[in-house]
Design a protein around this motif. Structure first.
Motif, PDB file in Angstrom:
ATOM      1  N   PRO A 168       0.834  -1.199   0.000  1.00  0.00           N
ATOM      2  CA  PRO A 168       0.000   0.000   0.000  1.00  0.00           C
ATOM      3  C   PRO A 168       0.876   1.258   0.000  1.00  0.00           C
ATOM      4  CG  PRO A 168       0.025  -1.006   2.165  1.00  0.00           C
ATOM      5  CD  PRO A 168       0.834  -1.904   1.274  1.00  0.00           C
ATOM      6  N   ASP A 169       0.349   2.352  -0.467  1.00  0.00           N
ATOM      7  CA  ASP A 169       1.062   3.625  -0.524  1.00  0.00           C
ATOM      8  C   ASP A 169       2.406   3.437  -1.231  1.00  0.00           C
ATOM      9  OD1 ASP A 169       1.470   6.260  -0.196  1.00  0.00           O
ATOM     10  OD2 ASP A 169       1.830   6.211   1.959  1.00  0.00           O
ATOM     11  N   SER A 170       2.334   2.898  -2.452  1.00  0.00           N
ATOM     12  CA  SER A 170       3.543   2.438  -3.132  1.00  0.00           C
ATOM     13  C   SER A 170       4.515   3.560  -3.499  1.00  0.00           C
ATOM     14  CB  SER A 170       3.172   1.641  -4.369  1.00  0.00           C
ATOM     15  OG  SER A 170       2.271   2.364  -5.163  1.00  0.00           O
ATOM     16  N   MET A 171       3.999   4.776  -3.705  1.00  0.00           N
ATOM     17  CA  MET A 171       4.911   5.863  -4.072  1.00  0.00           C
ATOM     18  C   MET A 171       5.951   6.098  -2.967  1.00  0.00           C
ATOM     19  SD  MET A 171       3.994   6.900  -7.050  1.00  0.00           S
ATOM     20  CE  MET A 171       4.346   8.583  -7.437  1.00  0.00           C
ATOM     21  N   LEU A 172       5.513   6.027  -1.725  1.00  0.00           N
ATOM     22  CA  LEU A 172       6.454   6.202  -0.620  1.00  0.00           C
ATOM     23  C   LEU A 172       7.141   4.876  -0.281  1.00  0.00           C
ATOM     24  CD1 LEU A 172       4.510   8.530   1.842  1.00  0.00           C
ATOM     25  CD2 LEU A 172       6.210   9.155   0.165  1.00  0.00           C
ATOM     26  N   GLY A 173       6.382   3.797  -0.416  1.00  0.00           N
ATOM     27  CA  GLY A 173       6.899   2.475  -0.072  1.00  0.00           C
ATOM     28  C   GLY A 173       8.106   2.093  -0.909  1.00  0.00           C
ATOM     29  N   TRP A 174       8.135   2.559  -2.150  1.00  0.00           N
ATOM     30  CA  TRP A 174       9.239   2.249  -3.059  1.00  0.00           C
ATOM     31  C   TRP A 174      10.581   2.699  -2.461  1.00  0.00           C
ATOM     32  CZ3 TRP A 174       9.731  -0.574  -7.344  1.00  0.00           C
ATOM     33  CH2 TRP A 174      10.817  -0.366  -8.170  1.00  0.00           C
ATOM     34  N   ALA A 175      10.567   3.826  -1.763  1.00  0.00           N
ATOM     35  CA  ALA A 175      11.816   4.385  -1.232  1.00  0.00           C
ATOM     36  C   ALA A 175      12.072   3.982   0.217  1.00  0.00           C
ATOM     37  CB  ALA A 175      11.754   5.911  -1.311  1.00  0.00           C
ATOM     38  N   ARG A 176      11.038   3.556   0.911  1.00  0.00           N
ATOM     39  CA  ARG A 176      11.113   3.444   2.373  1.00  0.00           C
ATOM     40  C   ARG A 176      12.207   2.474   2.849  1.00  0.00           C
ATOM     41  NH1 ARG A 176       7.926   5.610   6.108  1.00  0.00           N
ATOM     42  NH2 ARG A 176       6.330   6.199   4.619  1.00  0.00           N
ATOM     43  N   GLY A 177      12.372   1.355   2.164  1.00  0.00           N
ATOM     44  CA  GLY A 177      13.362   0.369   2.594  1.00  0.00           C
ATOM     45  C   GLY A 177      14.747   0.976   2.679  1.00  0.00           C
ATOM     46  N   PHE A 178      15.115   1.773   1.676  1.00  0.00           N
ATOM     47  CA  PHE A 178      16.443   2.403   1.640  1.00  0.00           C
ATOM     48  C   PHE A 178      16.608   3.338   2.833  1.00  0.00           C
ATOM     49  CE2 PHE A 178      19.430   5.723   0.375  1.00  0.00           C
ATOM     50  CZ  PHE A 178      20.480   4.994  -0.155  1.00  0.00           C
ATOM     51  N   PHE A 179      15.567   4.116   3.114  1.00  0.00           N
ATOM     52  CA  PHE A 179      15.661   5.096   4.195  1.00  0.00           C
ATOM     53  C   PHE A 179      15.589   4.428   5.578  1.00  0.00           C
ATOM     54  CE2 PHE A 179      14.967   7.677   0.545  1.00  0.00           C
ATOM     55  CZ  PHE A 179      15.760   8.788   0.789  1.00  0.00           C
ATOM     56  N   ASP A 180      14.920   3.272   5.638  1.00  0.00           N
ATOM     57  CA  ASP A 180      14.938   2.520   6.893  1.00  0.00           C
ATOM     58  C   ASP A 180      16.375   2.086   7.215  1.00  0.00           C
ATOM     59  OD1 ASP A 180      12.271   2.741   7.460  1.00  0.00           O
ATOM     60  OD2 ASP A 180      11.704   0.810   6.569  1.00  0.00           O
ATOM     61  N   ILE A 181      17.081   1.623   6.179  1.00  0.00           N
ATOM     62  CA  ILE A 181      18.474   1.197   6.384  1.00  0.00           C
ATOM     63  C   ILE A 181      19.326   2.409   6.745  1.00  0.00           C
ATOM     64  CG2 ILE A 181      20.486   0.145   5.265  1.00  0.00           C
ATOM     65  CD1 ILE A 181      18.409  -1.361   3.456  1.00  0.00           C
ATOM     66  N   ALA A 182      19.106   3.520   6.010  1.00  0.00           N
ATOM     67  CA  ALA A 182      19.881   4.747   6.293  1.00  0.00           C
ATOM     68  C   ALA A 182      19.656   5.195   7.732  1.00  0.00           C
ATOM     69  CB  ALA A 182      19.463   5.840   5.314  1.00  0.00           C
ATOM     70  N   LYS A 183      18.407   5.095   8.188  1.00  0.00           N
ATOM     71  CA  LYS A 183      18.077   5.508   9.552  1.00  0.00           C
ATOM     72  C   LYS A 183      18.781   4.600  10.562  1.00  0.00           C
ATOM     73  CE  LYS A 183      13.884   6.401  12.228  1.00  0.00           C
ATOM     74  NZ  LYS A 183      12.491   6.013  12.332  1.00  0.00           N
ATOM     75  N   SER A 184      18.817   3.291  10.230  1.00  0.00           N
ATOM     76  CA  SER A 184      19.399   2.335  11.176  1.00  0.00           C
ATOM     77  C   SER A 184      20.891   2.574  11.391  1.00  0.00           C
ATOM     78  CB  SER A 184      19.160   0.896  10.700  1.00  0.00           C
ATOM     79  OG  SER A 184      19.981   0.632   9.580  1.00  0.00           O
ATOM     80  N   ILE A 185      21.555   3.213  10.414  1.00  0.00           N
ATOM     81  CA  ILE A 185      22.992   3.500  10.604  1.00  0.00           C
ATOM     82  C   ILE A 185      23.210   4.981  10.916  1.00  0.00           C
ATOM     83  CG2 ILE A 185      23.882   1.554   9.253  1.00  0.00           C
ATOM     84  CD1 ILE A 185      24.187   3.608   6.925  1.00  0.00           C
ATOM     85  N   ASN A 186      22.107   5.630  11.279  1.00  0.00           N
ATOM     86  CA  ASN A 186      22.153   7.027  11.747  1.00  0.00           C
ATOM     87  C   ASN A 186      22.592   8.016  10.671  1.00  0.00           C
ATOM     88  OD1 ASN A 186      21.472   8.681  13.828  1.00  0.00           O
ATOM     89  ND2 ASN A 186      23.566   8.788  14.663  1.00  0.00           N
ATOM     90  N   ALA A 187      22.220   7.738   9.428  1.00  0.00           N
ATOM     91  CA  ALA A 187      22.536   8.685   8.338  1.00  0.00           C
ATOM     92  C   ALA A 187      21.650   9.920   8.484  1.00  0.00           C
ATOM     93  CB  ALA A 187      22.310   8.025   6.988  1.00  0.00           C
ATOM     94  N   LYS A 188      22.238  11.082   8.349  1.00  0.00           N
ATOM     95  CA  LYS A 188      21.488  12.333   8.552  1.00  0.00           C
ATOM     96  C   LYS A 188      21.414  13.164   7.271  1.00  0.00           C
ATOM     97  CE  LYS A 188      20.921  12.265  13.144  1.00  0.00           C
ATOM     98  NZ  LYS A 188      19.599  11.950  13.641  1.00  0.00           N
ATOM     99  N   ARG A 189      22.504  13.114   6.479  1.00  0.00           N
ATOM    100  CA  ARG A 189      22.586  13.991   5.301  1.00  0.00           C
ATOM    101  C   ARG A 189      22.415  13.149   4.033  1.00  0.00           C
ATOM    102  NH1 ARG A 189      25.418  18.606   5.556  1.00  0.00           N
ATOM    103  NH2 ARG A 189      26.783  18.016   3.850  1.00  0.00           N
ATOM    104  N   ILE A 190      21.384  13.494   3.282  1.00  0.00           N
ATOM    105  CA  ILE A 190      21.031  12.663   2.113  1.00  0.00           C
ATOM    106  C   ILE A 190      21.227  13.445   0.818  1.00  0.00           C
ATOM    107  CG2 ILE A 190      19.190  11.252   1.054  1.00  0.00           C
ATOM    108  CD1 ILE A 190      19.837  10.328   3.906  1.00  0.00           C
TER     109      ILE A 190
END
Lengths: 316, 423
Positions: free
Chosen positions: B153-175
């Protein structure tokens, strides 16, 4: 001539009546889907022929005008909710302005250089659309049109009848041009522009008129398209296949008469529609190429030219 | 002279003859007719590489027919070539419905070719399985549309979410976000920017580039100048390859922890083979990889049969990204027919909305607009690739799954420069 005009007018009215009553006789919507494409190509071929056939200026940029009509009508509906007939008039006006601008090219360049310049127009417009988020950019734009009028029988039946009206209007205009002083002047331009100029033919004025009228017809052909597909995107709207077909159809039917593009469009567009659902579409595209080469080599004046030659031979 | 008996006999035979077509086409005999599934496939045109998916249809059809068909009826596909052009789609699908009288439809590939169909299936109340269109049914909201692909569901955001979940898990701040100026690359970039905002990350660079860009040196130098923690790239095959090669030539700032996200191309065998070990370290989206967490007898059997056909037909020899989901499209129809014990589209739709189904890519449940209730797009990291042998990608451990967590098959190697060198 007056008798021919009457026959033409009666024929046009009969065709429109047939289109109006067709939904109550033909119940299968597929024929309206396929018929729409064929009638659309009649408009495109007729529009192209006003400049290409009558004046001899080869325009490879039919898709630029068609695409601008597609996008203007889609934008007017999506942004302002304007009805289709406003889109058609707007598209025709935009096509005429673009045609006028293209007409000024004929002041500077002729022949193959003009043809290449028109091709450039397609690329320029397509790139502009790609970069305009308001037109959906490269990802395209969904166009969910309003409910069709009750008398029309359904959405596809309605757009079919609309494109039929545009086709009848364009063919009537092309026929009038052919038999009027404009047509005689354009024939003179096609035969020899220098000789025509020396004989007092207003070549610039005629070329600009031909470019504008041709552009208006090609753009008007695109106006109902968003309501046919419910979706527009630049690659399809500015497809070079439209430009190729626009040239092929008048060449097959005959470029010197208003009837030639109609015959060519009916033959080629019908064959393409049948081929798409029966044989490989690679063969379909090959078919267009082979037919085009065959006609250019064997019957440069199209089917009407062949028929005329045959009847002249019989008369001798 | 005709006697009364002869006349009666003749009349009876005549009546029978006239009535025969009606009787034979009646419901009593309908059970003998095959179940027809209509679809268009881009056999030609710019999307012709997606034709590998058709093998998925064929394998599913053969499996179902070998098992006795659906409700005792054989399954038959009616497929036309849409030439990758949206303008061909309306007439083709009208022919499928109005002339070929198919029982159910499967959409063409992707959003651009599916969009012309959505009002049509809504107006005509038709059953359709969607193929790879992002947000395909978001506007039409047909209740008889079921997506075969895992965007969730909500595929427009879902498409990117996995990448940002990983980025968040390693404390990435600047994208840093770069994207091709084309259809869904732009959507993916927009989705990425929104998710970054949601996660409180700072987008330090957001640049689009023309689709025909082949030299990315200036863009990569700009990325190095802003020294981001993560680079979210939304690209198509040609630019994906150019970006990977550009990184190899120019290098990337040591600050970059993860790189990739939404690059189309490194899912296909051709690009995996040609880029080979240059892909090491890339964190990217895909739909299927041969990792142990995704294996099942069904998918193993699928690839065992897919590979020789694809090689013979010179199609994608790996076929991870698209073909399994064409098989899944058939399984959705199969589940609808078997579950509702009919080919009545209302009953089929009701069944599919109410029951999760088993497919070769896992259990699938649908929401009210036919999207998978749970996002199952994969975020993988390419690791341990040596040379350019395409067959190494058939082994696990080359495209390890990082997200979603329940399918995780390996750990992220970071920073990106270390991941590029690791082997």
């Amino acid at each position: 001539m007056k008798r021919n005009n009457l026959i033409f007018a009666l024929g046009a009215i009969l065709i429109l009546l047939a289109g109006f009553f067709a939904p109550s006789i033909v119940t299968n919507p597929f024929y309206f889907f396929a018929g729409y494409v064929i009638v659309q190509y009649i408009v495109i071929a007729t529009g192209w022929n006003v400049l290409g056939g009558y004046a001899g200026y080869i325009n490879f940029g039919a898709a630029a005008f068609f695409g601008s009509g597609v996008y203007l009508s889609a934008f007017l509906f999506n942004a302002f909710g304007l009805p289709l007939w406003v889109g058609i008039i707007g598209a025709a006006a935009l096509g005429a302005i673009l045609g006028l601008a293209m007409g000024y090219l004929t002041l500077q360049i002729q022949g193959v250089y003009f043809a290449i310049a028109t091709l450039g127009l397609v690329i320029v417009l397509e790139t502009i659309v790609h970069n305009l988020p308001g037109l959906g950019g490269a990802r395209g734009m969904a166009v969910y049109g309003p409910a069709p009028p009750e008398w029309s029988g359904g959405p596809v039946q309605y757009v079919f009848f609309v494109i039929l009206i545009i086709a009848v209007a364009c063919v009537a205009l092309a026929r009038w041009i052919e038999h009027s002083w404009i047509g005689r002047g354009l024939r003179a331009v096609r035969a020899s522009e220098d000789a025509a100029e020396c004989s007092g033919v207003p070549t610039l004025k005629l070329k600009l008129m031909a470019c504008s009228i041709s552009g208006a017809m090609l753009a008007a052909a695109g106006a109902p398209y968003p309501f046919y597909t419910n979706f527009v995107e630049p690659v399809t709207a500015f497809s070079l296949l439209i430009g190729l077909n626009a040239i092929a159809m008048p060449l097959i039917g005959g470029t010197r008469s208003w009837a030639g593009p109609i015959i060519g469009a009916i033959i080629l567009a019908s064959a393409q529609q049948i081929a798409t659902v029966t044989i490989s579409s690679e063969l379909n595209i090959l078919f267009v190429g082979v037919v085009l080469i065959a006609f250019v080599a064997l019957a440069p004046n199209g089917l009407l030219g062949l028929a005329k030659r045959k009847s002249a031979g019989t008369a001798q | 002279m005709t006697t009364r008996r002869q006349f009666n006999k003749l009349a009876a035979m005549g009546t029978l003859g006239l009535a025969a077509p009606t009787i034979l086409s009646s419901k009593a005999f309908a059970a003998d007719k095959p179940i027809k599934i209509g679809a268009s496939v881009s056999l030609t045109g710019p999307l012709a590489s997606t034709r590998a998916g058709e093998i998925g249809y064929q394998l599913w059809r053969d499996d179902v027919n070998a098992a006795g068909g659906l409700l005792g009826r054989k399954v038959e596909f009616v497929i036309y070539d849409d030439q990758s052009s949206a303008s061909n789609v309306p007439a083709i699908y009208s022919k499928l419905v109005d002339v070929d009288k198919v029982d159910v439809l499967i959409s063409p590939y992707g959003a651009n070719l599916s969009a012309p169909l959505m009002p049509f299936i809504k107006q005509r109340n038709l059953f359709m399985v969607g193929m790879f269109a992002l947000a395909g049914n978001d506007r039409a909201r047909s209740n008889k549309y079921f997506h075969a692909c895992p965007w969730g569901p909500d595929s427009m955001l879902g498409w990117a979410r996995g990448f940002f979940d990983i980025a968040k898990s390693i404390n990435a701040k600047r994208i840093a976000i770069i994207n091709s100026d084309l259809e869904f690359s732009s959507s993916a970039a927009q989705g990425g920017a929104q998710v970054a905002k949601e996660y409180g990350m700072e987008v330090v660079m957001n640049q689009s580039y023309p689709p025909n860009t082949s030299d990315f040196s200036a863009i990569l130098r700009n990325i190095n100048n802003v020294a981001p923690d993560a680079v979210f790239v939304c690209s198509y095959p040609a630019d994906s390859a150019a970006i990977i090669r550009g990184v190899k030539e120019i290098g990337i700032n040591d600050s970059v922890q993860i790189f990739g996200g939404s690059m189309i191309g490194p899912q296909y065998g051709s690009l995996l083979g040609s880029l080979g070990e240059d892909l090491n370290g890339l964190v990217n989206i895909t739909t299927f990889v041969p990792e142990p967490t995704l294996q099942s007898p069904g998918i193993e059997s699928f690839f065992k049969r897919y590979t020789p056909i694809a090689i013979e037909q010179k199609l994608d020899p790996l076929g991870f990204y698209i073909p399994p989901f064409y098989y899944v499209a058939g399984q959705i129809i199969e589940a609808g027919v078997k579950g509702s014990e009919s080919v009545d589209i209302e009953k089929m739709a009701q069944y599919l909305h109410a029951n999760p189904i088993d497919t070769i890519v896992g259990k699938v449940a649908f929401n009210d607009i036919g999207d998978w209730t749970k996002r199952r797009t994969l975020m993988i990291q390419i690791q341990n690739v040596k040379g350019n042998d395409i067959n190494q990608f058939r082994e696990p451990g080359k495209q390890v799954i990082l997200d979603p967590a329940e399918l995780k098959s390996g750990n992220l190697i970071t920073p990106y420069n270390a991941a590029r060198k690791a082997s």
